[in-house]
Design a protein around this motif. Structure first.
Motif, PDB file in Angstrom:
ATOM      1  N   LEU A 147      49.133 -57.640 -31.483  1.00 15.83           N
ATOM      2  CA  LEU A 147      48.178 -58.353 -30.627  1.00 15.83           C
ATOM      3  C   LEU A 147      47.643 -57.422 -29.545  1.00 15.83           C
ATOM      4  O   LEU A 147      46.431 -57.350 -29.308  1.00 15.83           O
ATOM      5  N   GLN A 148      48.550 -56.704 -28.901  1.00 15.14           N
ATOM      6  CA  GLN A 148      48.139 -55.784 -27.838  1.00 15.14           C
ATOM      7  C   GLN A 148      47.232 -54.678 -28.388  1.00 15.14           C
ATOM      8  O   GLN A 148      46.213 -54.355 -27.778  1.00 15.14           O
ATOM      9  N   ALA A 149      47.575 -54.123 -29.543  1.00 17.54           N
ATOM     10  CA  ALA A 149      46.779 -53.045 -30.149  1.00 17.54           C
ATOM     11  C   ALA A 149      45.360 -53.506 -30.463  1.00 17.54           C
ATOM     12  O   ALA A 149      44.424 -52.709 -30.447  1.00 17.54           O
ATOM     13  N   ARG A 150      45.193 -54.783 -30.735  1.00 14.06           N
ATOM     14  CA  ARG A 150      43.865 -55.338 -31.031  1.00 14.06           C
ATOM     15  C   ARG A 150      43.129 -55.778 -29.767  1.00 14.06           C
ATOM     16  O   ARG A 150      42.066 -56.383 -29.854  1.00 14.06           O
ATOM     17  N   GLY A 151      43.723 -55.497 -28.623  1.00 13.82           N
ATOM     18  CA  GLY A 151      43.063 -55.818 -27.360  1.00 13.82           C
ATOM     19  C   GLY A 151      43.140 -57.284 -26.972  1.00 13.82           C
ATOM     20  O   GLY A 151      42.397 -57.737 -26.100  1.00 13.82           O
ATOM     21  N   ILE A 152      44.029 -58.035 -27.594  1.00 12.42           N
ATOM     22  CA  ILE A 152      44.165 -59.457 -27.279  1.00 12.42           C
ATOM     23  C   ILE A 152      44.972 -59.599 -25.992  1.00 12.42           C
ATOM     24  O   ILE A 152      46.100 -59.131 -25.905  1.00 12.42           O
TER      25      ILE A 152
END
Length: 175
Positions: free
Chosen positions: A99-104
């Protein structure tokens, strides 16, 4: 009383921020049941948020889950099905870095009403460790709330994961 003031201010800040930040995804804690309550609820919820990707951790078999969303008219391309988790703590720990890697930065957290207290404690710790906010969306349930001991145990496990990367799960999955 003076000790309580910072806590009250922090809680107020979190509540205001929660009202302002708009979720960028749906995060569903899968709970495989024969009636697929969480999946059906999420499919209806997803129709009201047509541009948000849907992350489902655990739960019903992929074919059953996809069928629910297709029947509801939700594009199956929005689904991100993850079956690495072995319990509620790992529902979060196996997905948070993706999630973090996708900028969420914010998600709708969907799970059964009886399970929500424990899920929120874990989410606050695990998602919060990566700067991800959440808005709880409970799926109505006739079950009574889980015992507080489960919440305390899994909250401690979430803290352990943040500190060490170890969840304490019987089958630890590294991602």
């Amino acid at each position: 009383m003076a000790c309580a003031l910072p806590l009250l201010m922090w809680l107020g800040y979190k509540e205001i921020k929660n009202q302002i930040v708009q979720p960028q995804a749906l995060l569903v804690l899968g709970g495989s049941t024969k009636n697929l309550e969480r999946e059906k609820f999420t499919a209806d919820f997803a129709k009201k948020h047509p541009n948000l990707p849907i992350w489902i951790s655990g739960g019903s078999p992929p074919r059953s889950t996809q069928k629910v969303f297709t029947k509801a008219g939700v594009d199956p391309e929005r689904l991100n099905l993850d079956y690495e988790a072995v319990d509620t703590v790992t529902n979060f720990t196996t997905l948070v870095d993706d999630l973090q890697a996708r900028g969420i930065k914010s998600v709708y957290l969907i799970t059964s009403e009886f399970h929500m207290r424990r899920a929120c404690v874990i989410a606050e710790i695990v998602l919060g460790s990566r700067g991800i906010e959440f808005k709880a969306v409970p799926v109505p349930s006739k079950n009574t709330s889980e015992p507080i001991e489960k919440t305390l145990r899994d909250g401690a496990r979430a803290i352990l994961w943040v500190a060490t990367g170890y969840t304490g799960a019987e089958e630890t999955i590294t991602k």
